[in-house]
Write an enzyme that holds these catalytic residues in place. Structure first.
Site, PDB file in Angstrom:
ATOM      1  N   GLU A  91      47.903  40.401  42.531  1.00 48.02           N
ATOM      2  CA  GLU A  91      47.750  41.038  41.231  1.00 48.02           C
ATOM      3  C   GLU A  91      48.866  42.151  41.100  1.00 48.02           C
ATOM      4  OE1 GLU A  91      45.681  40.646  44.005  1.00 48.02           O
ATOM      5  OE2 GLU A  91      43.974  39.617  42.855  1.00 48.02           O
ATOM      6  N   HIS A 161      32.229  42.427  43.467  1.00 46.70           N
ATOM      7  CA  HIS A 161      32.353  41.570  42.375  1.00 46.70           C
ATOM      8  C   HIS A 161      31.527  42.320  41.188  1.00 46.70           C
ATOM      9  CE1 HIS A 161      33.103  38.568  45.222  1.00 46.70           C
ATOM     10  NE2 HIS A 161      33.879  38.107  44.065  1.00 46.70           N
TER      11      HIS A 161
END
Lengths: 356, 458
Positions: A91, A161
């Site tokens: 990321e 999540h």
């Protein structure tokens, strides 16, 4: 325009119908579109962004085959692998690469696969992207940068999540933070974010990717940033939220109406810089405010709204500002129904605030 | 149990053999074409085959090939761990010896007298600039400074080998690149004093230079954040079919940051024309490289990422010039990243906030200052070519000194940027919350003028 949201955690599907007020006339999406879901609306926006600007790029983990949420479906085939591509699983690399690409005058549309995984990129976003223009005295900017990332509860996402990390980014001057509530909003706000000359973090409510269906015009249209929208007018209390939480608030409004409470519902849409005036005007009318978000209550963006409105509307407030938010725990798997700021929690808070 | 013992003893037996068979990168005096073929896939296969056993079982196994993503590879009956080191250390490319003599039959990039002399002049200018700004900080005239002492060759020679179209993503010890491109002493001084002519509008500490005119992205303090950005910029250059590359500088400490690894990996995968230039000066503030990494420096990391890499003597201006020149050719015309590790020494303290004698020996500093000075070494070579002399030296030093003192005086007298600039450039236009805060602040300043600096105009 009509949208259908089907929510439910595998226990049958509850449906809520709702109507929307219109956006600013000039930017109003015209003509009826086909009913599509939220990921398809994002996909349309990305097609348009790549089509209308040859210097636009879409990239991130697994975007090449269409993305784990299918938002980038068909883009690589249409625009080629040099403009739509997979990146290594990193990321901070995605964010840094995107900043460099944007700094060269491109529109860098980067995807972080889940907002839960945005933290390795935090330094690049906070120390680099956000300060790029300011620290150089406008010699350079990375305004073409947009980071898209799915956020929020999905019913079975557990710790990693499900998170809603928007407040972290709302503490960073130089960034814009945008969260859409529906397919039509998602398309227009995403195109605005991509074309805005400032770095934008665009959170997409992953629960609505498939569940929210709305008629979305097929043409290229934009919705204004930093403008909240009053999506339901009322006179007893103002409710403020964003993203997926709007549909929960909407259901609470319906139920409140049945017991004679008239709620005004505002979708903030852009969290920074945010539209204080619209919220202030509403609270001055209703005298009460409730803010609701999925993120933990402490230090959430609801605290900022609550404080700002207390400053501006102190004498008009007839009750303390209510916050119905996530608990101050990590996002828990089996306890998700307990953690969430659900309709009845909101309804209770509405009733308490109105009868304070 | 028996099997494990057997495998272990075989591994032990084969280890020295395996090590000796590892490819040696950048052999001294290797022809240029060979040196530039640092890490082709074939080589990796060759080394994997090394150390084959002669037993029939092994033959059978080694005939079996695994077709695996990345290419075919051999099976082996031997449990053999790759060594954590390459055995002998990667050699260091140099052109000039310690006395400024060209090493015979060495390959290097020829340069004209004009370029060679400008390189020297800029190295001296950088040295004088560092001396005077350092003094200015000590006198309390600027708040902070950071010298490039000992790294003048890296600064100037690398810049000289690039085109001005190449975009620079600096760390902070490379102002020489900006100097080479034409940034004036006045412009440097304006930034250090944070006056209204500073392009950064007085928002950043001294030495955070930046210039869009010279394709030099503004310095930011966080370490190594510029590396993945350089990859993104390089990708843009490649997509635009520009004959240019991105160049990013960083220190040995920076290679421990995640951004370093992210950037190298992205660059290799994206085939981005970017030069990663590591100034391995031995010290990350007080942390020596022995506490920073256990690899053979930085150059060996490139190969692991599939990036051509070279180690170069950072105090040899001609070696730096030649290596960067070749790196640029490969980056731009073959669309690939290159890693350069320049070995050098941070002769000065980390910054004006640091006293390096607290953690390293004065003798060590002195050794590098006197015996390994990149400027003297380069000067001897210049003089041998008849391109430089004592008169030119003293004339240059005194004129730079004069110009800089003048620049400092001007920069010091110049007004600070106006108060309004506090609020501009956060976004492209000033949003309402900032307008509100500006109004409120102006009101407060009027009310309590004594609380605020007088030299910032309202």
């Amino acid at each position: 325009m009509e949208m259908v949201v089907r929510r439910g955690m595998g226990r049958g599907i509850s449906a809520a119908r709702r109507s929307f007020s219109t956006s600013i006339e000039a930017e109003k999406p015209t003509g009826e579109g086909k009913p599509i879901n939220l990921f398809s609306a994002i996909n349309q926006a990305l097609h348009i962004a790549l089509e209308t600007d040859p210097r636009a790029y879409v990239f991130g983990e697994d975007v090449g085959f269409g993305g784990v949420f299918r938002c980038t479906t068909g883009l690589a085939d249409r625009f080629g692998r040099s403009r739509v591509f997979n990146t290594p699983l990193c990321e901070q690399g995605i964010a840094g690469f995107a900043i460099g690409l944007a700094a060269m005058g491109n529109r860098a549309i980067a995807e972080i696969q889940f907002a839960d995984y945005i933290f390795p990129a935090f330094d690049q976003i906070v120390n680099e992207a956000a300060k790029f223009r300011y620290r150089s005295g406008n010699e350079f900017n990375c305004g073409g940068l947009t980071i898209r990332t799915p956020y929020g509860a999905v019913g079975h996402g557990g710790h990693y999540h499900s998170q809603s990390p928007e407040a972290f980014f709302c503490h960073v001057p130089g960034l814009k933070v945008v969260i859409p509530r529906s397919p039509q909003q998602a398309k227009g706000l995403l195109l605005s974010s991509i074309r805005d000359p400032n770095p934008v973090v665009f959170f997409e409510p992953k629960w609505l990717y498939r569940l929210a269906v709305e008629e979305v015009p097929e043409h290229d249209y934009m919705l204004p940033l930093s403008e909240a929208e009053v999506i339901r007018e009322g006179c007893d209390i103002t409710l403020v939220g964003w993203g997926a939480q709007i549909s929960v608030l909407e259901q609470a409004c319906d139920d409140a109406e049945k017991v004679g409470i008239s709620c005004e519902l505002i979708d903030l849409r852009t969290l920074i810089p945010w539209d204080k005036d619209t919220v202030e005007a509403s609270v001055k009318k209703t005298g009460r405010l409730l803010v609701s978000h999925e993120a933990p209550v402490t230090g959430g963006f609801g605290a900022e709204i609550s404080s700002s409105i207390a400053e501006r509307c102190f004498l008009r407030l007839e009750a303390p500002v209510a916050r119905v938010c996530g608990l101050d725990t990590p996002f828990p798997l089996v306890y998700e129904p307990f953690y969430m700021p659900t309709k009845n929690k909101i309804l209770d808070a509405i009733k308490e605030t109105v009868s304070y | 149990m028996a099997l494990i013992c057997n495998a272990r003893s075989r591994a032990a037996r084969l280890l020295p053999q395996a090590l000796s068979a590892l490819p040696v990168i950048g052999r001294p005096n290797a022809p240029k074409s060979q040196a530039s073929l640092g890490n082709e896939p074939g080589r990796r296969l060759a080394s994997a085959r090394a150390g084959e056993s002669v037993s029939p079982l092994s033959d059978e196994c080694s005939n079996q090939v695994l077709d695996f993503p990345g290419g075919k590879l051999m099976f082996s009956p031997d449990m053999r761990f790759l060594s954590g080191s390459t055995g002998e250390r990667v050699s260091c490319y140099r052109v000039l010896d310690d006395n400024g003599h060209r090493i015979s039959d060495n390959s290097f990039q020829e340069l004209s007298e004009k370029v060679a002399v400008k390189m020297y002049r800029d190295m001296i200018t950088l040295q004088v600039m560092d001396t005077i700004f350092y003094e200015a900080q000590r006198q309390g005239r600027i708040s902070f400074y950071l010298t490039s002492t000992g790294e003048e060759a890296i600064n100037i020679a690398s810049a000289a080998a690039l085109s001005n179209e190449d975009v620079i993503f600096p760390q902070y010890r490379e102002p020489g690149v900006l100097l080479w491109r034409g940034f004036t002493l006045q412009e440097f001084a304006n930034q250090c004093f944070g006056n209204k002519s500073d392009y950064g509008k007085g928002r950043q500490m001294p030495i955070h230079y930046g210039s869009s005119k010279y394709n030099y992205f503004t310095v930011s303090s966080p370490i190594a954040t510029q590396l993945p950005q350089a990859v993104g910029a390089a990708y843009s250059l490649k997509m635009d079919k520009k004959n240019a590359c991105a160049v990013t500088y960083f220190g040995d400490g920076g290679t421990s940051e995640g951004d370093f690894h992210a950037a190298l990996n992205f660059a290799a995968v994206m085939e981005a024309p970017v030069i990663f230039f590591c100034r391995n000066n031995g010290w990350a503030i007080s942390t020596p490289t022995s506490e920073q990494f256990r690899s053979d420096g930085v150059v060996t990391r490139g190969q692991a990422y599939g990036i051509r890499s070279i180690r170069v003597d950072g105090n040899d201006a001609l070696a730096v010039y030649s290596a960067v020149h070749m790196a640029r050719e490969m980056a731009v015309f073959e669309a690939r990243p290159i890693l350069i590790e320049a070995l050098t020494y941070r002769v000065g303290h980390h910054s004006t906030s640091d006293d390096s004698t607290k953690y390293r020996l004065v003798d060590e500093i002195e050794h590098w200052r006197s015996s390994r000075d990149p400027i003297s070494r380069y000067r001897w070579w210049l003089e041998r070519n008849g391109w430089w002399c004592d008169d030119a030296e003293s004339e240059l030093r005194s004129s730079v000194r004069k110009e800089l003192l003048q620049a400092i005086q001007v920069a010091e007298r110049e007004q600070k940027p106006a108060l309004g600039e506090l609020f501009s450039d956060v976004y492209d236009i000033i949003p309402s919350n900032l307008r509100e805060q500006e109004q409120f602040l102006r009101h407060t300043v009027k009310k309590h003028p004594g609380d605020y600096p007088h030299n910032v105009p309202a």
